[in-house]
Enzyme design. Sequence first.
Site, PDB file in Angstrom:
ATOM      1  N   LYS A  83       0.848  -1.199   0.000  1.00  0.00           N
ATOM      2  CA  LYS A  83       0.000   0.000   0.000  1.00  0.00           C
ATOM      3  C   LYS A  83       0.872   1.233   0.000  1.00  0.00           C
ATOM      4  O   LYS A  83       1.855   1.315   0.739  1.00  0.00           O
ATOM      5  CB  LYS A  83      -0.875  -0.011   1.275  1.00  0.00           C
ATOM      6  CG  LYS A  83      -1.666   1.244   1.514  1.00  0.00           C
ATOM      7  CD  LYS A  83      -3.158   1.012   1.289  1.00  0.00           C
ATOM      8  CE  LYS A  83      -3.941   2.288   1.163  1.00  0.00           C
ATOM      9  NZ  LYS A  83      -3.655   3.038  -0.082  1.00  0.00           N
ATOM     10  N   LYS A 107       5.634   2.406   8.130  1.00  0.00           N
ATOM     11  CA  LYS A 107       4.423   3.059   8.645  1.00  0.00           C
ATOM     12  C   LYS A 107       3.374   2.008   8.983  1.00  0.00           C
ATOM     13  O   LYS A 107       2.740   2.063  10.041  1.00  0.00           O
ATOM     14  CB  LYS A 107       3.840   4.023   7.598  1.00  0.00           C
ATOM     15  CG  LYS A 107       4.724   5.213   7.285  1.00  0.00           C
ATOM     16  CD  LYS A 107       4.039   6.147   6.272  1.00  0.00           C
ATOM     17  CE  LYS A 107       5.065   6.961   5.525  1.00  0.00           C
ATOM     18  NZ  LYS A 107       4.503   7.986   4.642  1.00  0.00           N
ATOM     19  N   LYS A 119       4.819   1.901  -3.395  1.00  0.00           N
ATOM     20  CA  LYS A 119       4.821   3.311  -3.799  1.00  0.00           C
ATOM     21  C   LYS A 119       4.909   3.399  -5.310  1.00  0.00           C
ATOM     22  O   LYS A 119       5.449   2.498  -5.952  1.00  0.00           O
ATOM     23  CB  LYS A 119       6.032   4.030  -3.191  1.00  0.00           C
ATOM     24  CG  LYS A 119       5.881   5.535  -3.162  1.00  0.00           C
ATOM     25  CD  LYS A 119       5.086   5.964  -1.959  1.00  0.00           C
ATOM     26  CE  LYS A 119       4.916   7.461  -1.874  1.00  0.00           C
ATOM     27  NZ  LYS A 119       4.453   7.848  -0.537  1.00  0.00           N
ATOM     28  N   THR A 203      -3.671  13.194   6.936  1.00  0.00           N
ATOM     29  CA  THR A 203      -2.237  13.298   7.200  1.00  0.00           C
ATOM     30  C   THR A 203      -1.977  14.525   8.070  1.00  0.00           C
ATOM     31  O   THR A 203      -1.231  14.459   9.062  1.00  0.00           O
ATOM     32  CB  THR A 203      -1.435  13.381   5.884  1.00  0.00           C
ATOM     33  OG1 THR A 203      -1.890  12.342   5.016  1.00  0.00           O
ATOM     34  CG2 THR A 203       0.048  13.230   6.128  1.00  0.00           C
ATOM     35  N   ASN A 234      -1.087  19.199  -0.192  1.00  0.00           N
ATOM     36  CA  ASN A 234      -2.025  18.227   0.408  1.00  0.00           C
ATOM     37  C   ASN A 234      -1.887  18.159   1.926  1.00  0.00           C
ATOM     38  O   ASN A 234      -2.864  18.014   2.649  1.00  0.00           O
ATOM     39  CB  ASN A 234      -1.727  16.803  -0.094  1.00  0.00           C
ATOM     40  CG  ASN A 234      -2.135  16.595  -1.545  1.00  0.00           C
ATOM     41  OD1 ASN A 234      -2.856  17.419  -2.100  1.00  0.00           O
ATOM     42  ND2 ASN A 234      -1.667  15.521  -2.151  1.00  0.00           N
ATOM     43  N   SER A 362      -6.463   5.863   4.887  1.00  0.00           N
ATOM     44  CA  SER A 362      -6.596   5.063   3.663  1.00  0.00           C
ATOM     45  C   SER A 362      -7.017   3.639   4.031  1.00  0.00           C
ATOM     46  O   SER A 362      -7.821   3.020   3.327  1.00  0.00           O
ATOM     47  CB  SER A 362      -5.264   4.993   2.918  1.00  0.00           C
ATOM     48  OG  SER A 362      -5.104   6.109   2.080  1.00  0.00           O
TER      49      SER A 362
HETATM   50  N1  GLU Z   1       1.149   9.024   0.213  1.00  0.00           N
HETATM   51  C1  GLU Z   1       0.843   8.898   1.600  1.00  0.00           C
HETATM   52  C2  GLU Z   1       2.075   8.448   2.361  1.00  0.00           C
HETATM   53  O1  GLU Z   1       3.188   8.695   1.962  1.00  0.00           O
HETATM   54  C3  GLU Z   1      -0.396   8.047   1.852  1.00  0.00           C
HETATM   55  C4  GLU Z   1      -0.314   6.635   1.364  1.00  0.00           C
HETATM   56  C5  GLU Z   1      -1.637   5.900   1.457  1.00  0.00           C
HETATM   57  O2  GLU Z   1      -2.615   6.488   1.841  1.00  0.00           O
HETATM   58  O3  GLU Z   1      -1.638   4.702   1.107  1.00  0.00           O
HETATM   59  O4  GLU Z   1       1.983   7.919   3.445  1.00  0.00           O
END
Ligand code: GLU
Length: 428
Positions: A83, A107, A119, A203, A234, A362
């Site tokens: 994810k 994370k 990613k 976030t 964002n 998410s």
């Molecule tokens: N792009 C965000 C991050 O770096 C969110 C990733 C997501 O929601 O899967 O954590």
Amino acid sequence: MKAQKRLIQGANMPSASPSLLEATQEIIRQALEKLGYSEATYELLREPLRVLTVRIPVRMDDGSVRVFTGYRVQHNDATGPTKGGIRFHPDVTEEEVKALALWMSLKAGIFELPYGGGKGGIVCDPRTMSLGELERLSRGYVRAISQIVGPTKDIPAPDVYTNAQVMAWMYDEYSRIREYDSPSFISGKPIVLGGSKGRDKATGLGVVVAAREAAKTRNIDLAGAKVIVQGFGNVGSHVAELLHAQGAKVVGISDANGALYKPEGLDIPYLLDRRDSFGMVTNLFQDEVITNADLLTKPCEILIPAAIENQIREDNADQIQAGIVVEAANGPTTLEATRILDRRGVLIVPDILANAGGVTVSYFEWVQNNQGLYWTEEEVTRRLEEMMVEAVHKVLDTARHHQVDTRLAAYMVGIRRLAEAVQLRGWV
Ligand code: GLU
């Protein structure tokens, strides 16, 4: 014009380079060593399991065809489908996306989400593209990666310069390819298309909760605290908005072109109102604009880098005046700068902890899509806050208990579950 150009170049400082990935790998190695895992575990986890490079031809509005390069990286799926977001940026590189995917695994580990890290990125400058071109690029990317992604394989989301509209196009394209409706393929969608309430602010909210908890340990009350936020996109815009609402004094903000600093506090609602869809606002204040680099070293109690990588480095870490740095961006502080700040007693709330509110909501979105049952915003906020408070204290306790800096502590908490999972699956 010339000055403007210089500022733009200055803002887009070195994007993630191999050294960013190498720095990440070095901390992973230290974390696994502290936790007593084998060399083989490190060998497996230091690199992603899969890297896909794609070339995406796009018909531009002038009739020409441009071919874009994109990546999707899957770090590890031992703890569930991978994810992580997709970024559109001219400085995207394979190395950068690999590091970002690895951070997503960490994370997920800290927040105990049933995922591994992934990613994506496309080398492009969305600020110079029309909506039609962006839509064709987004759809082309999904067609190119469709074989390796999906609700139980790899679930994308927004990241730098992508948003709910981009997610909507990607969701639509994926559902067309599969010939069934697949909202849980991607998160960060608009609410009418199955997005979660509270995802847009998630976030930022997580960052503010993390900042509040960190500030408490230094006897600082967020209300009244002087804060600088680098970035107004964002994440940064929501951080500034929430901080302002909680009574903090936001004394500095910036966009990719420059920064604004006002010791008595900026009028955040006014700036939010005037910014464009890429978070650009400083161009309205030509005479007062300072550089992003200058902003970072201005007086404040809490500094929140919410833009891109490598902003706090060996050459400016000594001049940072904040006592607390909360990393809303991914990778804003280099390894050398971390050492300098740590030596100076600056409390760092590392990125993989501070900015994981996004992926956490998410996850809530994916759960809601899978169940077809939707939560209220209060429910989302309550659960996110609970998880963030717990995670911050888990990391700070680990740092204290093992006498390590907070970044290494976060990596230890983040990698532990994955290391155990690859062992239990018999991969090492
Ligand atoms: N792009 C965000 C991050 O770096 C969110 C990733 C997501 O929601 O899967 O954590």
